[in-house]
Write a protein that holds these residues in place. Sequence first.
Motif, mmCIF file in Angstrom:
data_model
loop_
_atom_site.group_PDB
_atom_site.id
_atom_site.type_symbol
_atom_site.label_atom_id
_atom_site.label_comp_id
_atom_site.label_asym_id
_atom_site.label_seq_id
_atom_site.Cartn_x
_atom_site.Cartn_y
_atom_site.Cartn_z
ATOM 1 N N MET A 121 45.672 49.559 39.466
ATOM 2 C CA MET A 121 45.935 48.987 40.252
ATOM 3 C C MET A 121 45.607 47.386 39.648
ATOM 4 S SD MET A 121 45.985 50.330 43.882
ATOM 5 C CE MET A 121 47.148 51.640 44.217
ATOM 6 N N LEU A 122 46.228 46.721 39.957
ATOM 7 C CA LEU A 122 45.467 44.963 39.089
ATOM 8 C C LEU A 122 44.207 45.158 39.920
ATOM 9 C CD1 LEU A 122 48.521 42.919 38.990
ATOM 10 C CD2 LEU A 122 47.097 44.179 37.150
ATOM 11 N N ARG A 123 43.698 45.326 41.168
ATOM 12 C CA ARG A 123 42.345 45.122 41.900
ATOM 13 C C ARG A 123 41.602 45.833 40.780
ATOM 14 N NH1 ARG A 123 43.528 48.395 47.767
ATOM 15 N NH2 ARG A 123 43.302 50.455 46.581
ATOM 16 N N GLN A 124 41.493 47.165 40.477
ATOM 17 C CA GLN A 124 40.731 48.214 39.806
ATOM 18 C C GLN A 124 40.586 47.171 38.230
ATOM 19 O OE1 GLN A 124 38.681 50.459 40.805
ATOM 20 N NE2 GLN A 124 39.443 49.869 42.818
ATOM 21 N N SER A 125 42.264 46.939 37.193
ATOM 22 C CA SER A 125 42.309 46.259 36.271
ATOM 23 C C SER A 125 41.416 45.469 35.588
ATOM 24 C CB SER A 125 43.214 47.243 35.583
ATOM 25 O OG SER A 125 44.495 46.177 36.009
ATOM 26 N N LEU A 126 41.389 44.411 37.081
ATOM 27 C CA LEU A 126 41.136 42.941 36.371
ATOM 28 C C LEU A 126 39.476 42.259 37.889
ATOM 29 C CD1 LEU A 126 44.827 41.271 37.437
ATOM 30 C CD2 LEU A 126 43.207 41.810 35.009
ATOM 31 N N LYS A 127 39.577 43.201 38.046
ATOM 32 C CA LYS A 127 38.242 43.108 38.732
ATOM 33 C C LYS A 127 37.132 42.758 37.855
ATOM 34 C CE LYS A 127 36.003 48.188 38.731
ATOM 35 N NZ LYS A 127 35.524 49.222 39.835
ATOM 36 N N SER A 128 36.875 43.080 37.091
ATOM 37 C CA SER A 128 35.750 42.780 35.789
ATOM 38 C C SER A 128 35.971 40.837 34.521
ATOM 39 C CB SER A 128 35.451 43.805 34.298
ATOM 40 O OG SER A 128 36.900 43.438 33.783
ATOM 41 N N LEU A 129 37.170 40.721 35.161
ATOM 42 C CA LEU A 129 38.015 39.372 34.837
ATOM 43 C C LEU A 129 37.295 38.341 35.747
ATOM 44 C CD1 LEU A 129 38.836 38.027 31.787
ATOM 45 C CD2 LEU A 129 41.119 38.650 33.385
ATOM 46 N N LEU B 155 45.170 36.327 42.155
ATOM 47 C CA LEU B 155 45.905 37.203 42.386
ATOM 48 C C LEU B 155 46.673 36.539 43.661
ATOM 49 C CD1 LEU B 155 45.381 40.353 40.935
ATOM 50 C CD2 LEU B 155 47.009 39.180 40.206
ATOM 51 N N ASP B 156 45.066 36.342 44.478
ATOM 52 C CA ASP B 156 45.982 35.913 45.637
ATOM 53 C C ASP B 156 46.196 34.962 46.313
ATOM 54 O OD1 ASP B 156 44.839 36.216 48.695
ATOM 55 O OD2 ASP B 156 43.282 34.527 48.714
ATOM 56 N N ILE C 60 50.322 37.711 45.123
ATOM 57 C CA ILE C 60 50.064 38.772 43.843
ATOM 58 C C ILE C 60 49.827 39.924 44.911
ATOM 59 C CG2 ILE C 60 50.362 40.158 41.949
ATOM 60 C CD1 ILE C 60 51.258 37.304 40.491
ATOM 61 N N ASP C 61 50.385 41.169 45.220
ATOM 62 C CA ASP C 61 50.082 42.490 45.603
ATOM 63 C C ASP C 61 49.128 42.375 45.048
ATOM 64 O OD1 ASP C 61 48.905 44.752 47.077
ATOM 65 O OD2 ASP C 61 51.499 45.032 47.570
#
Length: 282
Positions: A231-239, A246-247, A251-252
């Motif tokens: 999920m994006l919340r995992q793949s993007l957490k370090s960016l 997203l918020d 975007i969910d």
Amino acid sequence: MSLPLPPLRDVIARHGLSAEKALGQNFLLDGQLLDRIARVPGPLEGERVYEVGPGPGGLTRALIGAGAEVTAVERDRRCLPALAELSEAAPGRLHVIEGDALAIDERATVGEGAHIVANLPYNVGTALLVRWLDAQDWPPWWRSLTLMFQKEVADRIVARPDTPAYGRLAVLAQWRSMPKIALPVHRSAFVPPPKVMSAVVHIVPTEQPEGVGIRTLEALTAAAFGQRRKMLRQSLKSLPGALAALDVVGIDPTRRAETLSVDEFVAVARTMQSPRRPGEDF
């Protein structure tokens, strides 16, 4: 323009040429197909064309025959005598550079407004495409790209969201240019025939969306598709700034990268960049 030249097969035989697998070479000899590829960019009379990997000069013949002035870069010196014959048959219409296309300063060599037309060597095709799409300055120095790829790569360039082929290459190709598959090419058209089918892709630059730069978009898509099953919340957490963007965009964060449209990626990248000075890249 009709050139006083022997058949391409005779030229290849006379110079003892064979396609080198190590150089990603596959020769195209079908004159009708080559003429069709040369027509993809539109009328070429008086236009400048940049060609990578001309080999024995099959596509080069078609481009010159269509009225173009061609600058061709070839690293295989075995092919240079055949290209020299072509240059002699079409005075002032062909300039051949021996060298590695990845090391050429193309803007300085060809100038602004050239069409790029090439049966790209398979081993450097994607790298060259990314280089041409990756320009900070936009519109780019080239007017259009007409390029032969393995069909798998061509499908990735034009892929739509929620399809297996959709990824970073699709976003890079589609956010500020318009790619389409111009024609499929059967493997039997090549000598020797490759194991895969091919396709010619035509790409025309469009206007760049305001408020977002290529480096921001690259960082975003690298993170998102680098872990595309997450999920994006995992793949993007370090960016930095990505989850907040997203918020803001709505975007969910439980969605996955392949479900986002190109416009959604652009919207997130713009939001990530918005606290910075106008036009400043990530």
